[in-house]
Scaffold this motif. Structure first.
Motif, PDB file in Angstrom:
ATOM      1  N   ASP A 130      10.895  36.583  69.089  1.00 25.85           N
ATOM      2  CA  ASP A 130      12.186  36.832  69.747  1.00 25.85           C
ATOM      3  C   ASP A 130      13.285  35.947  69.169  1.00 25.85           C
ATOM      4  O   ASP A 130      14.403  36.406  68.933  1.00 25.85           O
ATOM      5  CB  ASP A 130      12.093  36.604  71.261  1.00 25.85           C
ATOM      6  CG  ASP A 130      11.354  37.711  72.000  1.00 25.85           C
ATOM      7  OD1 ASP A 130      11.066  38.766  71.374  1.00 25.85           O
ATOM      8  OD2 ASP A 130      11.054  37.519  73.193  1.00 25.85           O
ATOM      9  N   GLN A 154       0.496  27.764  76.282  1.00 29.55           N
ATOM     10  CA  GLN A 154       0.612  29.112  76.818  1.00 29.55           C
ATOM     11  C   GLN A 154      -0.311  30.011  76.006  1.00 29.55           C
ATOM     12  O   GLN A 154      -0.665  29.686  74.872  1.00 29.55           O
ATOM     13  CB  GLN A 154       2.049  29.613  76.687  1.00 29.55           C
ATOM     14  CG  GLN A 154       3.043  28.873  77.540  1.00 29.55           C
ATOM     15  CD  GLN A 154       4.450  29.405  77.295  1.00 29.55           C
ATOM     16  OE1 GLN A 154       4.830  29.702  76.171  1.00 29.55           O
ATOM     17  NE2 GLN A 154       5.214  29.519  78.368  1.00 29.55           N
ATOM     18  N   PRO A 155      -0.674  31.181  76.544  1.00 32.68           N
ATOM     19  CA  PRO A 155      -1.500  32.109  75.770  1.00 32.68           C
ATOM     20  C   PRO A 155      -0.826  32.464  74.442  1.00 32.68           C
ATOM     21  O   PRO A 155       0.402  32.496  74.346  1.00 32.68           O
ATOM     22  CB  PRO A 155      -1.595  33.343  76.677  1.00 32.68           C
ATOM     23  CG  PRO A 155      -1.345  32.824  78.051  1.00 32.68           C
ATOM     24  CD  PRO A 155      -0.384  31.669  77.889  1.00 32.68           C
ATOM     25  N   ARG A 156      -1.642  32.719  73.431  1.00 29.19           N
ATOM     26  CA  ARG A 156      -1.132  32.989  72.084  1.00 29.19           C
ATOM     27  C   ARG A 156      -0.115  34.123  72.081  1.00 29.19           C
ATOM     28  O   ARG A 156       0.926  34.036  71.427  1.00 29.19           O
ATOM     29  CB  ARG A 156      -2.280  33.317  71.131  1.00 29.19           C
ATOM     30  CG  ARG A 156      -1.807  33.601  69.710  1.00 29.19           C
ATOM     31  CD  ARG A 156      -2.952  33.799  68.749  1.00 29.19           C
ATOM     32  NE  ARG A 156      -3.778  32.612  68.664  1.00 29.19           N
ATOM     33  CZ  ARG A 156      -3.517  31.549  67.906  1.00 29.19           C
ATOM     34  NH1 ARG A 156      -2.431  31.544  67.160  1.00 29.19           N
ATOM     35  NH2 ARG A 156      -4.321  30.526  67.890  1.00 29.19           N
ATOM     36  N   ASN A 157      -0.373  35.204  72.804  1.00 24.53           N
ATOM     37  CA  ASN A 157       0.564  36.336  72.781  1.00 24.53           C
ATOM     38  C   ASN A 157       1.927  35.956  73.347  1.00 24.53           C
ATOM     39  O   ASN A 157       2.959  36.434  72.886  1.00 24.53           O
ATOM     40  CB  ASN A 157      -0.010  37.557  73.498  1.00 24.53           C
ATOM     41  CG  ASN A 157      -0.296  37.304  74.969  1.00 24.53           C
ATOM     42  OD1 ASN A 157      -0.532  36.178  75.386  1.00 24.53           O
ATOM     43  ND2 ASN A 157      -0.299  38.362  75.747  1.00 24.53           N
ATOM     44  N   VAL A 158       1.980  35.060  74.331  1.00 23.76           N
ATOM     45  CA  VAL A 158       3.252  34.589  74.889  1.00 23.76           C
ATOM     46  C   VAL A 158       3.995  33.739  73.854  1.00 23.76           C
ATOM     47  O   VAL A 158       5.202  33.901  73.638  1.00 23.76           O
ATOM     48  CB  VAL A 158       3.025  33.781  76.188  1.00 23.76           C
ATOM     49  CG1 VAL A 158       4.304  33.136  76.675  1.00 23.76           C
ATOM     50  CG2 VAL A 158       2.412  34.664  77.266  1.00 23.76           C
ATOM     51  N   ARG A 159       3.277  32.837  73.182  1.00 29.05           N
ATOM     52  CA  ARG A 159       3.894  32.000  72.145  1.00 29.05           C
ATOM     53  C   ARG A 159       4.401  32.841  70.978  1.00 29.05           C
ATOM     54  O   ARG A 159       5.501  32.600  70.468  1.00 29.05           O
ATOM     55  CB  ARG A 159       2.886  30.967  71.631  1.00 29.05           C
ATOM     56  CG  ARG A 159       2.585  29.879  72.651  1.00 29.05           C
ATOM     57  CD  ARG A 159       1.608  28.866  72.116  1.00 29.05           C
ATOM     58  NE  ARG A 159       0.272  29.448  72.160  1.00 29.05           N
ATOM     59  CZ  ARG A 159      -0.709  29.164  71.328  1.00 29.05           C
ATOM     60  NH1 ARG A 159      -0.537  28.299  70.355  1.00 29.05           N
ATOM     61  NH2 ARG A 159      -1.888  29.731  71.452  1.00 29.05           N
ATOM     62  N   GLU A 160       3.615  33.833  70.553  1.00 28.80           N
ATOM     63  CA  GLU A 160       4.040  34.683  69.442  1.00 28.80           C
ATOM     64  C   GLU A 160       5.276  35.502  69.811  1.00 28.80           C
ATOM     65  O   GLU A 160       6.173  35.672  68.994  1.00 28.80           O
ATOM     66  CB  GLU A 160       2.895  35.598  69.013  1.00 28.80           C
ATOM     67  CG  GLU A 160       1.793  34.859  68.279  1.00 28.80           C
ATOM     68  CD  GLU A 160       0.604  35.733  67.930  1.00 28.80           C
ATOM     69  OE1 GLU A 160       0.548  36.911  68.366  1.00 28.80           O
ATOM     70  OE2 GLU A 160      -0.293  35.237  67.224  1.00 28.80           O
ATOM     71  N   LYS A 161       5.338  36.005  71.039  1.00 31.17           N
ATOM     72  CA  LYS A 161       6.491  36.794  71.490  1.00 31.17           C
ATOM     73  C   LYS A 161       7.749  35.925  71.500  1.00 31.17           C
ATOM     74  O   LYS A 161       8.804  36.334  71.023  1.00 31.17           O
ATOM     75  CB  LYS A 161       6.221  37.371  72.883  1.00 31.17           C
ATOM     76  CG  LYS A 161       7.390  38.057  73.538  1.00 31.17           C
ATOM     77  CD  LYS A 161       7.454  39.509  73.136  1.00 31.17           C
ATOM     78  CE  LYS A 161       8.445  40.281  73.978  1.00 31.17           C
ATOM     79  NZ  LYS A 161       9.789  40.270  73.478  1.00 31.17           N
ATOM     80  N   CYS A 162       7.653  34.727  72.038  1.00 28.79           N
ATOM     81  CA  CYS A 162       8.792  33.801  72.067  1.00 28.79           C
ATOM     82  C   CYS A 162       9.256  33.496  70.641  1.00 28.79           C
ATOM     83  O   CYS A 162      10.449  33.519  70.342  1.00 28.79           O
ATOM     84  CB  CYS A 162       8.401  32.527  72.791  1.00 28.79           C
ATOM     85  SG  CYS A 162       9.711  31.283  72.868  1.00 28.79           S
TER      86      CYS A 162
END
Length: 84
Positions: A61, A50-58
């Protein structure tokens, strides 16, 4: 990465690398030559992420949720670029 010329045969060796720049490491540069042999380490060579920003958000969280419920978080780090 480095290149060795042995009797006219060019061998390019790289460690594990990424073509995606992040906040700690720049992306790998494409060599300006064509080696005869490539030796490449690869941890996720055939994986789609997944895009880095999606992985970092998960990731953040889960940490926030754990801490807000009184839990603790331990982050093991096995390689440069994986935990910074």
């Amino acid at each position: 990465m480095f290149m060795v010329d042995i009797a006219g045969v060019r061998v390019l060796y790289t460690g594990d690398y990424s073509r995606e720049e992040d906040c700690h490491l720049c992306d790998a540069e494409i060599p300006q030559f064509y080696p005869d042999i490539y030796i490449i380490e690869s941890t996720y060579g055939v994986q789609l992420h997944q895009p880095r920003n999606v992985r970092e958000k998960c990731f953040t969280d889960v940490i926030h949720s754990t801490i807000s419920q009184g839990g603790r978080v331990l982050l093991p780090a096995f390689a440069l670029g994986c935990a910074q």
